[in-house]
Design an enzyme around this catalytic site. Structure first.
Site, short mmCIF file in Angstrom:
data_model
loop_
_atom_site.label_atom_id
_atom_site.label_comp_id
_atom_site.label_asym_id
_atom_site.label_seq_id
_atom_site.Cartn_x
_atom_site.Cartn_y
_atom_site.Cartn_z
N GLY A 18 0.79 -1.25 -0.03
CA GLY A 18 0.12 -0.11 -0.06
C GLY A 18 0.83 1.41 -0.12
N LYS A 207 -14.59 4.29 15.45
CA LYS A 207 -14.27 5.58 15.55
C LYS A 207 -14.45 6.12 14.14
CE LYS A 207 -10.11 5.89 13.49
NZ LYS A 207 -9.59 6.69 12.20
N SER A 270 -9.13 14.57 8.90
CA SER A 270 -9.72 13.24 8.51
C SER A 270 -10.67 13.19 7.59
CB SER A 270 -10.53 13.03 10.12
OG SER A 270 -11.53 11.81 9.88
#
EC number: 1.1.1.8
Length: 382
Positions: A18, A207, A270
């Site tokens: 990745g 979360k 985020s």
């Protein structure tokens, strides 16, 4: 019992699957720590550009990466390459992990197993499986028991800037967690070990759902009180879901739990918060996903959370509201209003089925005695 090969005192050979935001930042961290790092990318243009300029043309584009990193791909590394590295680190989205491990499994030698580290955060769509179960399904229970998981409040941009960061490192085999912690630990990057990978995984996945909720709230123009409410009630829902699943409730009070929750619910850095914020601003989900530029794991994870809460009989109104907005087209302002109009309720209440999914997973891994011990110690009314 299967253990990974002994790690060298220095200059470990690390293969990272990745070349996205987080894979790239961890490559930089390990390369800067004088490890020999190979970063696999499925895009040939990224491999060529990175090796020529020591820059990632898509992620962290302003960062110059250490010369100790070599990009490889797009072909999957062969068996000889896999057996010559000390560490395999997986930084690919959860939804692609199963096929990657199925391809890789024939190259893994149980007598010469690299240290396996997973940093993806999500629940697999369709199966509702955590990464630990995906590993067991594709590579077998012995490899799954040796797998290590890293999670915590760790934005990629701040890691490459060497800003102080701490993470949780967990494995069912504590020796493996210690190996991973030793590999990563630096004065600016502290690691804390544990033995609750199920809790670490659930924390990292859940979360992201609440980060979407927090972003929606900010996008609607609500301020600090509302965000604090979402974070606190989100932590309560996460703990209820996780403990009912079979994780330790204490895990949700650590870096991978409340630490990562607070970070992702409070910052436009985020991706999941950004999805929520743009929804709150009135954009459509399909437009957001096409223009986001990276994967927001919270979106597919919300589907898995919905099914898990239904199976466990858990009341998770915030997570359920996010699901309604994402997949049933509910208006974000209406979703908030309906949440606030719910009747008063107890702050933390678990159903009698606490621990079932984790016990089933531990039995699949051959850890029957541990599963039985869990059944004896789990209490439904924390």
């Amino acid at each position: 019992m299967v253990y990974s090969k002994p790690q060298p005192a220095q200059n470990s050979k690390v293969l990272i699957f990745g070349a996205g935001n987080f894979g790239s930042c961890l490559a930089s961290h390990l390369g800067d720590s004088q490890h020999d790092v190979y970063m696999w990318a499925r895009e040939e243009n990224i491999v060529k550009h990175f090796n020529l300029h020591h820059r990632n043309p898509v992620y962290l584009v302003d960062h110059v990466f250490p010369s100790t990193i070599t990009a490889v791909g797009p072909e999957m590394p062969d068996r000889e390459f896999i057996n010559n590295v000390d560490v395999l680190l997986f930084a690919i989205p959860t939804q692609f992990l199963r096929t990657t491990l199925q391809t890789l499994r024939p190259s893994l030698d149980l007598d010469n197993l690299p240290l396996l580290i997973f940093v993806n955060k999500g629940i697999e769509v369709g199966t509702n499986a955590l990464t630990l179960e995906i590993i067991a399904d594709t590579c077998g229970p012995e490899i799954a028991k040796a797998a290590t998981f890293i999670s915590g409040p760790s934005f990629a941009k701040e890691i490459v800037q060497r800003q102080p960061t701490s993470v949780s490192v967990a494995s069912l085999t504590e020796e493996e967690a210690i190996k991973a912690s030793t590999l990563f630990h630096q004065p600016h990057f502290r690691c804390y070990t544990g033995v609750d990978p199920i809790g670490i995984e659930l924390s990292g996945a859940l979360k992201n759902v609440y980060a979407i909720a927090s972003g929606m709230s900010d996008g609607l123009g609500y301020q600090n009180n509302t965000r604090a409410m979402i974070i606190t009630r989100g932590l309560s829902e996460m703990t209820c879901i996780g403990t009912a699943y079979g994780a330790s409730p204490l895990t949700f009070l650590g870096l991978a739990g409340v630490g990562d929750l607070f970070l992702t619910c409070s910052s436009s850095n985020s991706r999941n918060y950004t999805v929520g914020y743009r929804l709150g601003q009135g954009e459509k989900l399909d437009v957001i996903m096409k223009t986001l530029g990276s994967v927001a794991e919270g979106v597919p994870t919300t589907k898995g959370v919905k099914k898990i809460t239904e199976e466990l009989g858990i009341s998770a109104p915030i997570a359920n509201s996010v699901y309604e907005v994402l997949f049933n087209g509910k208006d974000t302002r209406q979703a908030v209003r309906e949440l606030m109009e719910l009747p008063p309720s107890r702050e933390l209440e678990l159903p009698p089925t606490a621990g079932g999914p984790a016990r089933r997973l531990l039995i699949k891994l051959g850890l029957t005695s541990k599963a039985e011990a869990m059944a004896e110690t789990m209490h439904p009314s924390l």
